[in-house]
Design a protein around this motif. Structure first.
Motif, PDB file in Angstrom:
ATOM      1  N   THR A 171       0.825  -1.217   0.000  1.00  0.00           N
ATOM      2  CA  THR A 171       0.000   0.000   0.000  1.00  0.00           C
ATOM      3  C   THR A 171       0.853   1.259   0.000  1.00  0.00           C
ATOM      4  O   THR A 171       0.614   2.196  -0.768  1.00  0.00           O
ATOM      5  CB  THR A 171      -0.943   0.008   1.209  1.00  0.00           C
ATOM      6  OG1 THR A 171      -1.846  -1.088   1.118  1.00  0.00           O
ATOM      7  CG2 THR A 171      -1.742   1.298   1.263  1.00  0.00           C
ATOM      8  N   ALA A 172       1.868   1.279   0.847  1.00  0.00           N
ATOM      9  CA  ALA A 172       2.694   2.487   0.965  1.00  0.00           C
ATOM     10  C   ALA A 172       3.381   2.805  -0.354  1.00  0.00           C
ATOM     11  O   ALA A 172       3.392   3.959  -0.813  1.00  0.00           O
ATOM     12  CB  ALA A 172       3.713   2.307   2.075  1.00  0.00           C
TER      13      ALA A 172
ATOM     14  N   ALA B  41       3.036   5.071  12.516  1.00  0.00           N
ATOM     15  CA  ALA B  41       2.915   4.459  11.189  1.00  0.00           C
ATOM     16  C   ALA B  41       1.481   4.536  10.687  1.00  0.00           C
ATOM     17  O   ALA B  41       1.230   4.782   9.495  1.00  0.00           O
ATOM     18  CB  ALA B  41       3.396   3.013  11.243  1.00  0.00           C
ATOM     19  N   GLU B  42       0.513   4.329  11.574  1.00  0.00           N
ATOM     20  CA  GLU B  42      -0.899   4.349  11.170  1.00  0.00           C
ATOM     21  C   GLU B  42      -1.296   5.721  10.656  1.00  0.00           C
ATOM     22  O   GLU B  42      -1.933   5.848   9.599  1.00  0.00           O
ATOM     23  CB  GLU B  42      -1.779   3.948  12.352  1.00  0.00           C
ATOM     24  CG  GLU B  42      -3.262   3.978  12.034  1.00  0.00           C
ATOM     25  CD  GLU B  42      -4.134   3.787  13.273  1.00  0.00           C
ATOM     26  OE1 GLU B  42      -5.370   3.695  13.120  1.00  0.00           O
ATOM     27  OE2 GLU B  42      -3.575   3.757  14.391  1.00  0.00           O
TER      28      GLU B  42
ATOM     29  N   GLN C 274       0.692   8.121   9.555  1.00  0.00           N
ATOM     30  CA  GLN C 274       1.414   8.438   8.322  1.00  0.00           C
ATOM     31  C   GLN C 274       0.800   7.740   7.121  1.00  0.00           C
ATOM     32  O   GLN C 274       0.714   8.313   6.030  1.00  0.00           O
ATOM     33  CB  GLN C 274       2.887   8.028   8.467  1.00  0.00           C
ATOM     34  CG  GLN C 274       3.675   8.884   9.440  1.00  0.00           C
ATOM     35  CD  GLN C 274       3.689  10.348   9.047  1.00  0.00           C
ATOM     36  OE1 GLN C 274       3.976  10.693   7.910  1.00  0.00           O
ATOM     37  NE2 GLN C 274       3.346  11.227   9.992  1.00  0.00           N
ATOM     38  N   LYS C 275       0.340   6.521   7.318  1.00  0.00           N
ATOM     39  CA  LYS C 275      -0.294   5.783   6.218  1.00  0.00           C
ATOM     40  C   LYS C 275      -1.584   6.467   5.782  1.00  0.00           C
ATOM     41  O   LYS C 275      -1.813   6.694   4.584  1.00  0.00           O
ATOM     42  CB  LYS C 275      -0.580   4.350   6.661  1.00  0.00           C
ATOM     43  CG  LYS C 275      -1.309   3.521   5.624  1.00  0.00           C
ATOM     44  CD  LYS C 275      -1.643   2.135   6.160  1.00  0.00           C
ATOM     45  CE  LYS C 275      -2.482   1.349   5.153  1.00  0.00           C
ATOM     46  NZ  LYS C 275      -2.871   0.020   5.674  1.00  0.00           N
TER      47      LYS C 275
ATOM     48  N   SER D 117      -0.868   9.690   3.963  1.00  0.00           N
ATOM     49  CA  SER D 117      -0.407   9.469   2.593  1.00  0.00           C
ATOM     50  C   SER D 117      -1.583   9.180   1.665  1.00  0.00           C
ATOM     51  O   SER D 117      -1.638   9.675   0.533  1.00  0.00           O
ATOM     52  CB  SER D 117       0.587   8.310   2.554  1.00  0.00           C
ATOM     53  OG  SER D 117       1.749   8.620   3.286  1.00  0.00           O
TER      54      SER D 117
END
Length: 1100
Positions: free
Chosen positions: A333-334, A459-460, A462-463, A466
């Motif tokens: 995904t990233a 991380a959550e 930032q995801k 994005s």
């Protein structure tokens, strides 16, 4: 001397002749040499032509014999004849011979158990291997050259495409070579090496470019012209070098640039040859593409090579592959999101907001500053369908899985709150709720209460940021399908509430403070957080715009009303802070886009609340904004104060805005010299009006006035039908009476300039007003009269329909304006019928509707087409939403477009548009017609002007205020401001008032008796009947006080003492005395309060 001179001259002549002779001999030799050379060239040319003819004849004889089928030619004979053909080969002349050669070679490869016939067998000959490899390379490249020129949509060319592709497929892979079967299997590695050598040669010559041209010619159209076999062959050929090189970066790059950039090639593969997609999946090509492009330098290199149009095609194919590979999409995904953001950002650099000499039109990107390949336009619908997967439900669920995985739980405390508009009694708990929302990010759902508070660098977060950046970039890049994108993003009812919940949980405190801090930080992290807020605002605004009142207020789709209250508080504060802290003044680029996004969402909520309340009273005001400070900054032309007034005037209390409006008018009057000063008097325009032709005379005399003259002082002189002037005491009251009478006449529905809505009977321009001669000039005149009333602060009782007020304010030009939302203000029953079509579960075409509207116009049925040819276009489930909006737009705009435009033109010639943009539609109605509040007698008493000896302490005046305060009900006080008489001038003569329209007069009789009597504007006798608005007009013509109080009543409320002669006492006494008896005989209890006033005045 002569002798020597003659000798020298002869010598010079001799030398010149010798030189000329040498030159002639040299030229002769050159001509002979040139002639020999020309002859040699000609002989060579003729020899070459003869040789070519002989070779071509030999080739034709060879293939002619071969076609007869008498015997199969050996591979060696084919090789030799091929060498000869290639020696003289000309693509134009030898096209058919080359075609026969290819067929001959392919036929040789199909022979069973005949090694000497197989053309490929020559590769095993030590003496011929290198020559054979060179020959097959040349043959295959000539096949490529022909493929570039062929048009797959032509039948003959389509057959040749298949032939040349078969040649390429056969000799770039050993899988079909019969020579390698059985014992020949040991030769396969060597043959594979030869195939790799051939493929490498083709790649160096531009093999992928050839395939790209062929694919584009066959697929870049609404219907593909490449057959299934041809498409399979091309894709197999394209994939072979990549697989052979074990997916090296160079070949992946070529594949992406030349093959994956072909418009909608993945869609065509899925339709025509789905087994190719299985091959793609087996090689995990999608993952390899994403990982290759995830390196920024390589992604930039690919984008630069492709430019905008083909970059978009590559993007569409990647999105389509992603929709078919859930597992890879979830794992990568990233990288997937990052690649799409980079590609969209590259395209966005060349997206322009407007046409220029450097831009070209693109059907998806809009105005584009790079060269546009218009040959791709036919394939744009397919490309759009591919891109739609990006905002489709399936991909949204995968990308936003972290947000959508949360559950929305009802808060018990909130469940007790009413869903209907909040009354003042329960506004205090709601204010506490706002406080919690801003300080702790609490909201009306449990999910909106942060348990601990998410770190923005997690991380959550930032995801999710994005992903939001991806969709926001998509919205700003794909400008021509923006509405499609927003509709897709709002399809899931729970995405936006959960995204709002996610936003509320960010940071240690969350809510407003975090995002205001981000505005002051120019970090990448801050930009991504603001992009999340921007995406939420854009999507939510779109959602609320397309939802009707039933879906918002009753069904409460996506957001509950309490959530809208919380969100609007956040937005209101955020926009206010951006303006007041000076951020907007210097905003550029992304910051300015963020402001417009948040402000747009805020204004949609505010206008929805103005139409139908969902927020508590004073919800939109900013208590930390002092009006005095704002006014001071406006006087100093401070930018932030001007921006505040421009973007969010609703944060200022309504009365302060009205005061600001009056100040603007006053300043303009001073600037234009319309205010009387000690040194100058304003210009006065005099007009003469016949009472019996008030509208006609007013129209004729005022419509020719200049704009400044209309804004200036206008004096009216009434005359009767005989031309006799009416005398009177005028404190601007005559013009006020004239203006009120004009407005009353033109807005009378019986005149058919205006109609009333069904239900609340509010006014709007009549669609059939065109029956009047010069009707547009009449509407412009009406606009000027209405503007003059507002300009002078004269309140008039003209209730307009809400949708018409919105047009007067210019709201209908906004991109967020929805005609459907305003439709109930025109016809609530019609609105219900249209919304029932929206909710119809069956096949709407069964109802037999078309994109047209049938109307009964003065006894004739007229069909109005909502779109060109609309009466032949049926309404279906696909276009029913468009039908609803078209119908609403037609009823409220198209039907009365010219009338509305003329009225607005006249209105704006007096009232500047920016003056009234600070008001909502209901507030504009109050500006026109006055306040709904009860009459403040103390305010009225304070601002009453006395004449003729009366004063505030006079006992008659004291009696008057005492009666109004103690004996009159609020309704009767309202009618005290609005009474109308039908008495003629002769009825006034015996009262000693002539025909003067006095505002309010208490007559004091001359002589020793000093008996006051009651007389109002046009009569004394009927002044007692306060509760008959159809009969009387008194003081203001409007039952509501001015918005800013009676200090702003123009002309001011006045009481005048008028002396009359002794011979007029009798009639006055008679009126004063006999009026109560007549009222009692009429048994009219409603008029008894005035009886007290009459008796007290009589006793005096």
């Amino acid at each position: 001397m002569n002798m020597f001179s003659t000798s020298q001259s002869s010598k010079a002549q001799f030398l010149d002749k010798a030189r000329q002779a040498r030159e002639e001999r040299r030229e002769l030799k050159e001509r002979e040499r040139a002639a020999v050379l020309v002859q040699a060239l000609v002989r060579r040319f003729l020899c070459r032509c003869r040789l070519q003819r002989e070779i071509r004849r030999e080739v034709e004889d060879f293939f002619g014999t071969n076609e007869s089928g008498s015997s199969k030619r050996s591979a060696l004979s084919v090789f030799r004849i091929t060498r000869k053909l290639l020696f003289v080969f000309n693509p134009k002349e030898d096209r058919e011979r080359f075609e026969k050669l290819c067929r001959c070679i392919l036929n040789s490869m199909d022979a069973e158990n005949e090694p000497k016939v197989w053309y490929v067998s020559l590769a095993l000959s030590k003496d011929l291997t290198l020559l054979w490899i060179k020959q097959i390379k040349d043959i295959l490249w000539f096949c490529c050259e022909f493929l570039k020129q062929l048009k797959p949509d032509i039948l003959q060319d389509s057959r040749l495409v298949s032939l040349h592709l078969t040649m390429l497929v056969t000799f770039t892979d050993t899988s079909t070579w019969k020579i390698l079967r059985g014992k020949g299997e040991t030769l396969r590695p060597a043959m594979n090496h030869i195939c790799a050598n051939i493929m490498g040669h083709l790649n160096q010559k531009g093999f992928y470019s050839v395939l790209q041209i062929l694919l584009t010619n066959g697929l870049a159209r609404s219907r593909p012209s490449l057959s299934k076999g041809s498409l399979t062959a091309v894709f197999s050929l394209a994939l072979r070098p990549v697989v052979a090189a074990q997916f090296s970066d160079n070949l992946l790059r070529s594949f992406l640039i030349h093959i994956m950039s072909v418009p909608a090639i993945m869609t065509h593969l899925a339709t025509l040859t789905p087994e190719r997609l299985v091959v793609i999946e087996s090689h995990e090509l999608f993952r390899k593409f994403i990982l290759f492009l995830s390196r920024e330098a390589q992604c930039r290199d690919v984008c630069v090579c492709l430019e905008g149009s083909h970059t978009l095609c590559l993007l569409g194919n990647l999105v389509f592959l992603g929709s078919l590979n859930d597992k890879v999409l979830e794992e990568e995904t990233a990288h997937f999101v990052g690649v799409l953001i980079h590609m969209l950002s590259y395209c966005q650099k060349y997206v322009s907001q407007k046409k220029s000499n450097l831009t070209h039109w693109h059907p998806v990107l809009g105005w584009f500053s790079q060269t546009v390949d218009y040959g791709l336009n036919e394939s744009m619908p397919l490309l759009t369908k591919q891109l739609q997967h990006l905002w489709g439900v399936h991909m949204i669920r995968i990308l936003f899985c972290d947000v959508l995985s949360k559950k929305l739980l009802e808060n018990q405390e909130v469940a007790q709150l009413p869903s209907q508009p909040i009354s003042p009694q329960n506004s205090l708990p709601m204010k506490n709720l706002f406080k919690r929302a801003f300080q702790k990010s609490a909201s009306v759902r449990n999910i909106l209460k942060p348990v601990g508070g998410k770190r923005v660098d997690s991380a959550e977060v930032q995801k999710v940021c994005s992903i939001c950046v991806l969709y926001q970039t998509t919205l700003t890049t794909l400008t021509q399908i923006r509405l499609q994108i927003l509709t897709g993003l709002t399809y899931l009812d729970d995405l936006l509430p959960k995204l709002w919940a996610f936003i509320c949980e960010l940071g240690p405190q969350g809510g407003l403070k975090l995002f205001l801090e981000c505005l002051n930080n120019d970090t990448e992290e801050s930009k991504r957080l603001l992009a999340m807020l921007m995406l939420f605002c854009d999507c939510s605004r779109h959602l609320i715009t397309i939802l009707d009142d039933i879906e918002v207020y009753e069904e409460q789709i996506s957001f509950k009303l309490e959530e809208l209250v919380t969100i609007s508080s956040f937005l209101n504060s955020f926009v206010f802070k951006m303006i007041w802290d000076g951020i907007v003044e210097n905003a550029r680029g992304e910051t300015l886009e963020l402001f417009h996004s948040v402000h747009g969402w805020l204004m949609v909520l505010y206008e929805r609340d103005c139409r139908r309340r969902f927020a508590p009273e004073d919800h939109w005001l900013r208590k930390d904004l002092k009006p005095s400070v704002l006014f001071q900054e406006l006087d100093k032309d401070k930018k932030r104060a001007q921006l505040l007034l421009q973007y969010i005037p609703h944060v200022i209390p309504h009365k302060n805005r009205v005061l600001l409006f009056r100040n603007m008018v006053t300043k303009e009057k001073e600037k234009l010299g319309l205010v009387e000063t000690s040194s100058a008097s304003p210009h006065v325009t005099h007009i003469t009006i016949r009472r019996s032709r008030m509208l006609e005379d007013g129209y004729e005399q005022l419509r020719q006035l200049s704009q400044n003259a209309m804004k200036g002082v206008i004096r009216v002189k009434f005359v009767n039908d005989l031309g006799v002037d009416e005398a009177g005491i005028d404190q601007d009251g005559v013009f006020k009476e004239f203006l009120e009478e004009i407005i009353k006449k033109v807005f009378d529905p019986a005149l058919n300039l205006f109609k009333t809505t069904s239900g609340d009977e509010r006014l709007y321009p009549s669609p059939t007003s065109y029956i009047h001669e010069n009707y547009l000039q009449l509407f412009e005149f009406v606009g000027k009269m209405l503007g003059k009333a507002v300009y002078e602060g004269i309140v008039v009782d003209v209730p307009f329909a809400s949708f018409f007020l919105s047009q007067l304010l210019g709201h209908h030009h906004s991109v967020f304006y929805s005609s459907v939302d305003e439709l109930p203000s025109l016809d609530s029953e019609f609105y219900k019928n249209l919304t029932s079509i929206k909710r119809y579960d069956g096949d709407i075409s069964d109802l037999g509707l078309t994109l047209s509207y049938d109307e009964d116009v003065m006894g004739q049925l007229v069909c109005h087409e909502l779109v060109p040819g609309g009466k032949t276009i049926p309404v279906t489930n696909e276009n029913k939403i468009s039908y609803i909006h078209l119908m609403a737009h037609f009823r409220m705009h198209t039907q009365i477009k010219s009338q509305t435009a003329a009225l607005i033109s006249g209105f704006r010639s007096i009232i500047k548009p920016e003056w009234i943009r600070m008001f909502s539609a209901p507030e504009l109605q109050r500006l026109i017609s006055g306040d709904n509040a009860e009459i403040d007698l103390e305010d009225l008493k304070k601002h009453t002007v006395y004449y003729g000896g009366f004063h505030g302490s006079h006992r008659v005046i004291i009696w008057l205020w005492d009666i109004l305060g103690n004996d009159f009900s609020p309704e009767e006080r309202a009618m005290f401001l609005k009474v109308n008489t039908v008495l003629s001038t002769c009825d006034l003569g015996w009262l000693g008032l002539g025909s003067s329209p006095v505002s309010w007069a208490l007559s004091t009789l001359r002589g020793s008796v000093k008996m006051p009597c009651v007389c109002y504007r046009q009569a004394a006798l009927t002044a007692a009947v306060f509760r008959c608005p159809s009969l009387f007009q008194f003081v203001t013509s409007c039952s509501r006080p001015p918005l800013l109080g009676f200090a702003y009543l123009k002309p001011p409320f006045s009481i005048r003492c008028v002396e009359v002669s002794d011979d007029q006492v009798g009639p006055c006494l008679l009126v004063s005395y006999t009026l109560p008896a007549r009222l009692l005989q009429a048994s009219c209890p409603a008029q008894l309060p005035l009886l007290c006033l009459t008796r007290r005045l009589f006793k005096a």
